[in-house]
Design an enzyme around this catalytic site. Structure first.
Site, PDB file in Angstrom:
ATOM      1  N   PHE A  38       0.825  -1.201   0.000  1.00  0.00           N
ATOM      2  CA  PHE A  38       0.000   0.000   0.000  1.00  0.00           C
ATOM      3  C   PHE A  38       0.859   1.249   0.000  1.00  0.00           C
ATOM      4  O   PHE A  38       2.080   1.202   0.117  1.00  0.00           O
ATOM      5  CB  PHE A  38      -0.949  -0.002   1.202  1.00  0.00           C
ATOM      6  CG  PHE A  38      -0.270   0.173   2.538  1.00  0.00           C
ATOM      7  CD1 PHE A  38      -0.174   1.426   3.128  1.00  0.00           C
ATOM      8  CD2 PHE A  38       0.269  -0.905   3.209  1.00  0.00           C
ATOM      9  CE1 PHE A  38       0.439   1.602   4.355  1.00  0.00           C
ATOM     10  CE2 PHE A  38       0.883  -0.755   4.453  1.00  0.00           C
ATOM     11  CZ  PHE A  38       0.965   0.510   5.026  1.00  0.00           C
ATOM     12  N   VAL A  67      10.084  -2.320   1.968  1.00  0.00           N
ATOM     13  CA  VAL A  67       8.859  -2.470   1.188  1.00  0.00           C
ATOM     14  C   VAL A  67       7.680  -2.063   2.057  1.00  0.00           C
ATOM     15  O   VAL A  67       7.621  -2.389   3.245  1.00  0.00           O
ATOM     16  CB  VAL A  67       8.711  -3.934   0.713  1.00  0.00           C
ATOM     17  CG1 VAL A  67       7.318  -4.191   0.160  1.00  0.00           C
ATOM     18  CG2 VAL A  67       9.768  -4.255  -0.325  1.00  0.00           C
ATOM     19  N   LYS A  68       6.717  -1.338   1.461  1.00  0.00           N
ATOM     20  CA  LYS A  68       5.544  -0.902   2.228  1.00  0.00           C
ATOM     21  C   LYS A  68       4.460  -1.966   2.100  1.00  0.00           C
ATOM     22  O   LYS A  68       3.506  -1.836   1.325  1.00  0.00           O
ATOM     23  CB  LYS A  68       5.066   0.458   1.714  1.00  0.00           C
ATOM     24  CG  LYS A  68       4.198   1.226   2.718  1.00  0.00           C
ATOM     25  CD  LYS A  68       3.971   2.646   2.249  1.00  0.00           C
ATOM     26  CE  LYS A  68       3.110   3.432   3.199  1.00  0.00           C
ATOM     27  NZ  LYS A  68       3.752   3.672   4.507  1.00  0.00           N
ATOM     28  N   ALA A  69       4.625  -3.032   2.873  1.00  0.00           N
ATOM     29  CA  ALA A  69       3.710  -4.171   2.837  1.00  0.00           C
ATOM     30  C   ALA A  69       2.881  -4.198   4.114  1.00  0.00           C
ATOM     31  O   ALA A  69       3.358  -3.853   5.196  1.00  0.00           O
ATOM     32  CB  ALA A  69       4.494  -5.471   2.683  1.00  0.00           C
ATOM     33  N   TYR A  86       3.538  -4.063   9.059  1.00  0.00           N
ATOM     34  CA  TYR A  86       2.993  -3.151  10.061  1.00  0.00           C
ATOM     35  C   TYR A  86       2.435  -3.871  11.290  1.00  0.00           C
ATOM     36  O   TYR A  86       1.960  -3.216  12.224  1.00  0.00           O
ATOM     37  CB  TYR A  86       1.960  -2.226   9.416  1.00  0.00           C
ATOM     38  CG  TYR A  86       2.660  -1.161   8.600  1.00  0.00           C
ATOM     39  CD1 TYR A  86       2.846   0.121   9.104  1.00  0.00           C
ATOM     40  CD2 TYR A  86       3.206  -1.455   7.362  1.00  0.00           C
ATOM     41  CE1 TYR A  86       3.528   1.079   8.379  1.00  0.00           C
ATOM     42  CE2 TYR A  86       3.896  -0.513   6.633  1.00  0.00           C
ATOM     43  CZ  TYR A  86       4.052   0.757   7.143  1.00  0.00           C
ATOM     44  OH  TYR A  86       4.750   1.709   6.432  1.00  0.00           O
TER      45      TYR A  86
END
Length: 325
Positions: free
Chosen positions: A46, A167-169, A173
């Site tokens: 995202f 990586v924005k996975a 989070y």
């Protein structure tokens, strides 16, 4: 102590429409099946993007860079996005425009949809949506001035060879959730994590900058950080302002000895830190370097300075293109 995490985005008011798999649908219709792979295994990537009100109307900030990072994140997880970059930028414009928004927070998201119950996601369809949420706090609001009280988290950031921290996975989070919940339980606005070597990494969802004797220091990509786009913006602005900037490993004790500390992020923007583990920084107020960079940042995103890098993508430009066609 502070109670509000600087990365929080309010859902007090929801938009009417969400861009969902190629078309705008009502908020309540943008749903997925309970067997969606991403719900079970965290297989999503995202972005967080902002739209700011400017003299020319709402403008997306660094939309191309955000879409490129979304595609890069998807590539790492072998997800083939079914839309090209231009279509995704247009989807972001539409989400702002069709909801009648100016200042907004955007959430482009790609995920593995419903299929067999298997850790391997390769046979699951890739779905995409873009939500634009109203952002009611004006850019540059002085509510950012007092600064946040933060702590050093007991949770360590994952090593780069465990999951790709750059990586924005969505799955990444889970770590940030633990950090944010711990900080909130202890009465702090946010937690700062250390990496596996014991040096400073980042917040639950923000990058960290320190200032000492006018020199700005921020942890490098190798410190298990997500190299944020707001982080890059601030680094660029700082160098243009003639400030000395270093990207280097930061020992924990440097947090307590800093003259100033601030967070950067799409939601956090440029947020000062007032104290770390109860140790008040400087005179307990927003410092001069933070103030300078905060003002330069807001002038940039609001289009008050010349956009020499093409960082602003105006929502109304799409209307002009459609009219010409």
């Amino acid at each position: 102590m502070s109670a509000a995490n600087p990365a929080t985005v309010s859902l007090a008011t929801t938009p009417e429409l969400i861009w969902f798999n190629g078309r705008l649908v009502p908020w309540e219709k943008a749903t997925v099946h309970v067997m969606t792979h991403a719900l079970h295994y965290g297989s999503s990537v995202f972005e967080g993007m902002r739209s700011y009100d400017t003299a020319r109307g709402p403008a997306l900030f660094r939309a191309r860079e955000h879409v490129r990072r979304l595609r890069d994140s998807a590539r790492v997880y072998r997800m083939d996005l079914p839309y090209d970059d231009a279509a995704l930028v247009d989807a972001c414009r539409a989400a702002v425009r069709e909801n009648g928004l100016t200042n907004a927070y955007l959430r482009p998201l790609a995920w593995r949809g419903a299929g067999a119950l298997s850790v391997s996601p390769v046979r699951h369809p890739v779905e995409v949506m873009v939500a634009a949420l109203p952002w009611n706090v004006p850019a540059g609001d002085e509510s950012l001035a007092p600064g946040a009280d933060v702590c050093v988290s007991s949770w360590t950031r994952a090593a780069p060879n465990t999951i790709p921290t750059g990586v924005k996975a969505g799955g990444n989070y889970l770590s940030g959730q633990l950090v944010a919940m711990e900080a909130e339980r202890l009465g702090y606005a946010e937690g700062i994590t250390l990496d596996t070597s014991g040096t400073v990494s980042e917040g639950s969802a923000e990058n960290v900058f320190l200032v000492r004797d006018g020199v700005i220091v921020t942890p490098p990509a190798a410190s298990s950080i997500l190299a944020g786009i707001t982080r890059d913006t601030v680094l660029t602005l700082a160098r243009e302002l003639g400030l000395t900037v270093r990207e280097e490993r930061v020992p924990r004790e440097a947090l307590y000895a800093a003259d100033e500390i601030f967070f950067t992020g799409t939601a956090a923007e440029v947020t000062p830190v007032r104290s770390v583990d109860g140790v008040v920084l400087g005179d307990g107020a927003r410092g001069p370097v933070t103030t300078l960079l905060q003002r330069a940042f807001f002038a940039t995103v609001r289009g008050e300075t010349e956009d020499r890098r093409g960082w602003l993508t105006y929502v109304a430009d799409e209307l002009a293109t459609e009219a010409a066609a």
